[in-house]
Motif scaffolding. Structure first.
Motif, mmCIF file in Angstrom:
data_model
loop_
_atom_site.group_PDB
_atom_site.id
_atom_site.type_symbol
_atom_site.label_atom_id
_atom_site.label_comp_id
_atom_site.label_asym_id
_atom_site.label_seq_id
_atom_site.Cartn_x
_atom_site.Cartn_y
_atom_site.Cartn_z
ATOM 1 N N LEU A 36 1.623 9.398 -5.725
ATOM 2 C CA LEU A 36 2.268 10.681 -5.456
ATOM 3 C C LEU A 36 3.184 11.083 -6.604
ATOM 4 C CD1 LEU A 36 3.117 10.377 -1.656
ATOM 5 C CD2 LEU A 36 1.385 11.837 -2.717
ATOM 6 N N GLU A 37 3.868 10.109 -7.176
ATOM 7 C CA GLU A 37 4.741 10.403 -8.318
ATOM 8 C C GLU A 37 3.918 10.856 -9.516
ATOM 9 O OE1 GLU A 37 8.085 8.376 -11.220
ATOM 10 O OE2 GLU A 37 7.285 7.197 -9.564
ATOM 11 N N ASP A 38 2.797 10.179 -9.772
ATOM 12 C CA ASP A 38 1.933 10.585 -10.884
ATOM 13 C C ASP A 38 1.407 12.007 -10.674
ATOM 14 O OD1 ASP A 38 2.307 8.173 -12.156
ATOM 15 O OD2 ASP A 38 0.417 7.292 -11.457
ATOM 16 N N GLN A 39 1.033 12.306 -9.437
ATOM 17 C CA GLN A 39 0.545 13.647 -9.120
ATOM 18 C C GLN A 39 1.654 14.682 -9.308
ATOM 19 O OE1 GLN A 39 -0.699 14.175 -5.056
ATOM 20 N NE2 GLN A 39 -2.147 15.777 -5.625
ATOM 21 N N ALA A 40 2.865 14.342 -8.887
ATOM 22 C CA ALA A 40 4.000 15.263 -9.053
ATOM 23 C C ALA A 40 4.300 15.478 -10.535
ATOM 24 C CB ALA A 40 5.227 14.726 -8.323
ATOM 25 N N ASP A 52 11.438 8.304 -3.684
ATOM 26 C CA ASP A 52 10.665 7.537 -2.701
ATOM 27 C C ASP A 52 10.087 6.265 -3.321
ATOM 28 O OD1 ASP A 52 11.236 9.472 -0.827
ATOM 29 O OD2 ASP A 52 9.264 10.442 -0.951
ATOM 30 N N ARG A 53 9.578 6.390 -4.556
ATOM 31 C CA ARG A 53 9.034 5.205 -5.228
ATOM 32 C C ARG A 53 10.127 4.172 -5.470
ATOM 33 N NH1 ARG A 53 10.003 3.760 -10.086
ATOM 34 N NH2 ARG A 53 10.362 5.881 -10.792
ATOM 35 N N LYS A 54 11.289 4.633 -5.944
ATOM 36 C CA LYS A 54 12.392 3.708 -6.209
ATOM 37 C C LYS A 54 12.839 3.007 -4.924
ATOM 38 C CE LYS A 54 14.155 6.040 -10.290
ATOM 39 N NZ LYS A 54 15.243 6.820 -10.889
ATOM 40 N N THR A 55 12.847 3.751 -3.823
ATOM 41 C CA THR A 55 13.210 3.150 -2.537
ATOM 42 C C THR A 55 12.232 2.037 -2.190
ATOM 43 O OG1 THR A 55 14.163 5.224 -1.761
ATOM 44 C CG2 THR A 55 13.549 3.625 -0.079
ATOM 45 N N GLN A 56 10.939 2.303 -2.357
ATOM 46 C CA GLN A 56 9.934 1.282 -2.065
ATOM 47 C C GLN A 56 10.074 0.082 -3.003
ATOM 48 O OE1 GLN A 56 7.725 0.828 0.425
ATOM 49 N NE2 GLN A 56 8.724 2.600 1.348
ATOM 50 N N GLU A 57 10.388 0.327 -4.261
ATOM 51 C CA GLU A 57 10.565 -0.781 -5.196
ATOM 52 C C GLU A 57 11.779 -1.629 -4.817
ATOM 53 O OE1 GLU A 57 10.622 1.101 -9.040
ATOM 54 O OE2 GLU A 57 8.439 0.919 -9.244
ATOM 55 N N ASN A 78 0.830 -1.209 0.000
ATOM 56 C CA ASN A 78 0.000 0.000 0.000
ATOM 57 C C ASN A 78 0.865 1.261 0.000
ATOM 58 O OD1 ASN A 78 0.897 -0.496 2.577
ATOM 59 N ND2 ASN A 78 -1.000 0.116 3.584
ATOM 60 N N ILE A 79 2.017 1.220 0.651
ATOM 61 C CA ILE A 79 2.928 2.368 0.650
ATOM 62 C C ILE A 79 3.513 2.557 -0.745
ATOM 63 C CG2 ILE A 79 5.104 3.274 1.554
ATOM 64 C CD1 ILE A 79 4.387 1.909 4.208
ATOM 65 N N LEU A 80 3.882 1.460 -1.390
ATOM 66 C CA LEU A 80 4.402 1.540 -2.759
ATOM 67 C C LEU A 80 3.338 2.127 -3.690
ATOM 68 C CD1 LEU A 80 6.523 1.004 -4.920
ATOM 69 C CD2 LEU A 80 5.712 -1.355 -5.047
#
Length: 151
Positions: free
Chosen positions: A18-22, A108-113, A10-12
């Protein structure tokens, strides 16, 4: 065989949103910047037209009222250009801020991945260890059964 379930999925997913919004915010800020730059270009063209009229009137039949009118127009456009330059700087700051936010969201997304990949690798290692354990138990059982039957 158990399925892999990433406990922070869910965090990913949130990081992806958030990335799409950015990305959307960055695109909108960039569009505003381009719009402000286009307005500046139109003002520069308008100023050049006024300056051309001033030159024409200055070289031809002298009409002081027309020359003053166009000089006033040039000054007014100069003020508008100055204001437009400020608007462009504001828009550029917005683009820069949106770019920073996008970079943070991507990081942040890459960290989660990466965390998900590591969790999956750990899951595979645990599955392999469990498989090895079951295989060892099976071999031990077969060996133990064969040894008892030979006695």
């Amino acid at each position: 065989m158990p399925r892999f379930k990433y406990r922070m999925e869910n965090i990913l997913n949130l990081q992806l949103k958030l990335e799409d919004q950015a990305k959307a915010n960055f695109g909108a800020a960039n569009a505003r910047l381009l719009e402000e730059q286009e307005k500046l270009q139109q003002l520069v063209i308008k100023k050049a037209g006024y300056e051309q009229k001033v030159k024409e009137y200055a070289q031809g039949l002298i009409r002081i009222d027309e020359i003053h009118r166009y000089k006033d127009g040039v000054r007014a456009v100069d003020f508008a250009i100055e204001d437009q330059m400020k608007a462009i700087k504001r828009a550029q700051r917005e683009v820069d801020f949106a770019r920073l936010r996008l970079n943070e969201a991507m990081k942040d997304r890459k960290t989660q991945e990466i965390l998900k990949e590591k969790a999956f690798e750990q899951f595979l290692a645990e599955m392999k260890a469990e498989e090895t354990k079951v295989t060892d138990e099976l071999i031990s059982y077969k060996y133990g059964t064969a040894a008892q039957q030979s006695h």
